[in-house]
Scaffold this active site. Structure first.
Site, PDB file in Angstrom:
ATOM      1  N   LYS A  21       0.839  -1.204   0.000  1.00  0.00           N
ATOM      2  CA  LYS A  21       0.000   0.000   0.000  1.00  0.00           C
ATOM      3  C   LYS A  21       0.873   1.252   0.000  1.00  0.00           C
ATOM      4  O   LYS A  21       0.608   2.205  -0.726  1.00  0.00           O
ATOM      5  CB  LYS A  21      -0.933  -0.009   1.217  1.00  0.00           C
ATOM      6  CG  LYS A  21      -1.887   1.190   1.267  1.00  0.00           C
ATOM      7  CD  LYS A  21      -3.025   0.941   2.232  1.00  0.00           C
ATOM      8  CE  LYS A  21      -2.629   1.135   3.685  1.00  0.00           C
ATOM      9  NZ  LYS A  21      -2.743   2.542   4.125  1.00  0.00           N
ATOM     10  N   ARG A  26       2.818   6.005  -3.199  1.00  0.00           N
ATOM     11  CA  ARG A  26       3.938   6.815  -3.655  1.00  0.00           C
ATOM     12  C   ARG A  26       4.141   6.695  -5.159  1.00  0.00           C
ATOM     13  O   ARG A  26       4.469   7.682  -5.835  1.00  0.00           O
ATOM     14  CB  ARG A  26       5.207   6.406  -2.892  1.00  0.00           C
ATOM     15  CG  ARG A  26       5.188   6.872  -1.425  1.00  0.00           C
ATOM     16  CD  ARG A  26       6.129   6.053  -0.564  1.00  0.00           C
ATOM     17  NE  ARG A  26       6.243   6.537   0.807  1.00  0.00           N
ATOM     18  CZ  ARG A  26       5.336   6.335   1.759  1.00  0.00           C
ATOM     19  NH1 ARG A  26       4.212   5.664   1.475  1.00  0.00           N
ATOM     20  NH2 ARG A  26       5.516   6.812   2.977  1.00  0.00           N
ATOM     21  N   GLY A  93      -5.556   8.572   5.310  1.00  0.00           N
ATOM     22  CA  GLY A  93      -4.655   9.494   5.974  1.00  0.00           C
ATOM     23  C   GLY A  93      -3.348   9.661   5.218  1.00  0.00           C
ATOM     24  O   GLY A  93      -2.765  10.750   5.187  1.00  0.00           O
ATOM     25  N   SER A 167       5.869   9.816  10.146  1.00  0.00           N
ATOM     26  CA  SER A 167       6.885   9.817   9.086  1.00  0.00           C
ATOM     27  C   SER A 167       6.289  10.315   7.772  1.00  0.00           C
ATOM     28  O   SER A 167       7.019  10.788   6.893  1.00  0.00           O
ATOM     29  CB  SER A 167       7.458   8.420   8.901  1.00  0.00           C
ATOM     30  OG  SER A 167       6.453   7.526   8.433  1.00  0.00           O
ATOM     31  N   SER A 194       9.880   5.653  12.880  1.00  0.00           N
ATOM     32  CA  SER A 194       9.428   5.120  11.586  1.00  0.00           C
ATOM     33  C   SER A 194      10.343   5.500  10.424  1.00  0.00           C
ATOM     34  O   SER A 194       9.889   5.764   9.314  1.00  0.00           O
ATOM     35  CB  SER A 194       7.985   5.578  11.288  1.00  0.00           C
ATOM     36  OG  SER A 194       7.109   5.183  12.310  1.00  0.00           O
ATOM     37  N   ASP A 324       2.786  -0.044  12.253  1.00  0.00           N
ATOM     38  CA  ASP A 324       1.645  -0.723  11.642  1.00  0.00           C
ATOM     39  C   ASP A 324       1.553  -2.194  12.037  1.00  0.00           C
ATOM     40  O   ASP A 324       0.547  -2.852  11.766  1.00  0.00           O
ATOM     41  CB  ASP A 324       1.689  -0.594  10.113  1.00  0.00           C
ATOM     42  CG  ASP A 324       1.223   0.770   9.633  1.00  0.00           C
ATOM     43  OD1 ASP A 324       0.662   1.527  10.440  1.00  0.00           O
ATOM     44  OD2 ASP A 324       1.444   1.092   8.451  1.00  0.00           O
TER      45      ASP A 324
END
Length: 440
Positions: A21, A26, A93, A167, A194, A324
């Site tokens: 994900k 990105r 988010g 991050s 992170s 996560d």
């Protein structure tokens, strides 16, 4: 809808990990900023990544889903908002944080909004860090949260930001920096959590032709008295252009954690394909965690094999660079013998939910003995059957379903796994763990 176990057959086999994900977000954003046409292979099409696709299209990229890849005709950094209406990011988010900086590259105003949950995410630190770079933004509700209006203009220059909140704030500035007028020098103040997620960002930026210089100081003038004699990470991004490319999204260690934990808890053997040994993903740490808890892990170049007797033992684990994994590790701890201490995840309190609080409350419903801490929790193994609520958090729904291996469990609002792992039920079924969604 209720997520519950339908059937458990012989656990084990071979399955492909879903695409990352983080890399999918990105990839589509960088391809949209690039000059030329990119082909993105093995993209994840989840609710969150579709939000990134939606906003990139709204800002001028031409994006077409082909049979075997996603075609992105980039803007060359020249963004234009095609509508006066706010752009709806639903519950993503990641999209909100990454695109707040990127939206300042548009030649007209952009307003980013989302659902009720997204409107609870604090954004003030990022907006404050963007101000010295000439980026003017404001919260329309005056609470440092979405909806956020971003005005055109991105001069560049120097700024700093705390590294212990998200991050994604750091990645947001880095991704947008090469297209600013003069480039950006970013100082990340301690404590930098992170880091692997930022390394992922730098990795994919290189793939799209942008180089970043990294360094650090043990003391710097940007550091106030509170942070004297501390490590300050420095990132220098000169003015550059992103270049289109062919890019294949690697498998996601975050999502694969549920497949791996399935074997670790139940016992059995499985091979998870599309997990790369040289991955920059911080959640690769799940392999070390499972090994310490008693599973056997074999790392291949592009796969992971796991075997387990199903007898897990408690460990102490710092998840500061892999937040996560929190809920997955918490469930593993609840199914293990002894007391597991999880630390380093205070920043997990500003995810889709306050993940420390919601995880503790839902485990308590199942009779689990635990102690909540500001930056984590101590969990003593042992749970019973029961009903828990996902709180709209995809990771809670998926992780808690694993308790169904040994106890009857129902998860309300269980369909939210679509946010990051749309074929979660199908992938788990390939390993013999059949789940179902039902209206009850």
């Amino acid at each position: 809808m209720i997520l519950r176990v339908k059937n458990i057959s012989e656990i084990g086999g071979t399955v492909k990990a879903p695409p990352s994900k983080s890399y999918s977000h990105r990839a589509v954003i960088l391809a949209s900023l690039a000059k030329g046409t990119s082909k993105l292979y093995d993209m994840l099409y989840s609710e969150d990544t579709l939000a990134s696709i939606r906003v990139c299209k709204a800002l001028g990229a031409e994006i077409n889903k082909k049979e075997n890849y996603l075609e992105v005709i980039g803007t060359g950094g020249k963004l234009h908002n095609s509508s006066d209406a706010p752009i709806d990011l639903a519950n993503s988010g990641t999209t909100l944080r990454l695109m707040t900086s990127v939206s300042a590259l548009s030649d007209n105003e952009v307003t980013l909004t989302g659902d009720d949950s997204l409107k609870t995410r604090p954004m003030g630190l990022l907006m404050d860090a963007l101000m010295p770079l000439g980026v003017e933004s404001r919260s329309l509700n005056d609470n440092d949260k979405a909806p956020i209006l971003i005005k055109p203009g991105y001069l560049g220059g120097e700024t700093n930001i705390m590294g212990n909140v998200s991050s994604q704030f750091i990645s947001s500035i880095l991704i947008s920096a090469p297209l600013s007028k003069s480039g950006v020098k970013l100082y990340v103040l301690p404590e930098f959590k992170s880091k692997p997620y930022v390394n992922m960002t730098l990795d994919i930026m290189r793939k799209f032709g942008v180089k970043t210089l990294k360094g650090y100081y043990l003391k710097h003038e940007t550091c106030n008295q509170e942070f004297q004699n501390c490590r300050i990470d420095e990132f220098v991004v000169r003015k550059q252009e992103y270049q289109a490319c062919g890019y294949t999204v690697e498998g996601d260690y975050s999502s694969a954690s549920y497949l791996l934990a399935l074997i670790a808890i139940n016992g059995g053997r499985a091979k998870i394909k599309n997990l790369f040994m040289d991955s920059k993903q911080g959640d690769k740490y799940i392999l070390d965690i499972l090994q310490k808890m008693g599973a056997t892990i074999i790392r291949g170049e592009d796969y992971v094999e796991i075997s387990s007797e199903g007898n897990l033992k408690a460990i102490d684990v710092d998840l500061s660079n892999a937040p996560d994994l929190l809920i997955t590790v918490a469930v593993l701890a609840a199914m293990a013998e002894g007391t597991t201490n999880i630390t380093g995840v205070a920043h997990a309190r500003v995810k889709e939910t306050d993940r420390i609080d919601t995880t503790c409350r839902e485990l308590e419903k199942l009779g689990c003995k635990l102690v909540e801490h500001e930056d984590g929790m101590s969990i003593t193994g042992g749970v019973t059957s029961g009903v828990v609520d996902s709180h709209g958090d995809h990771r809670l729904a998926m992780a808690f379903s694993l308790i169904g291996l040994k106890h009857d469990i129902k998860i309300t609002d269980g369909e939210v796994f679509d946010v990051s792992f749309p074929n979660f039920i199908e992938a788990m079924a390939e390993l013999g763990f059949e789940l179902e969604l039902k209206n009850e």
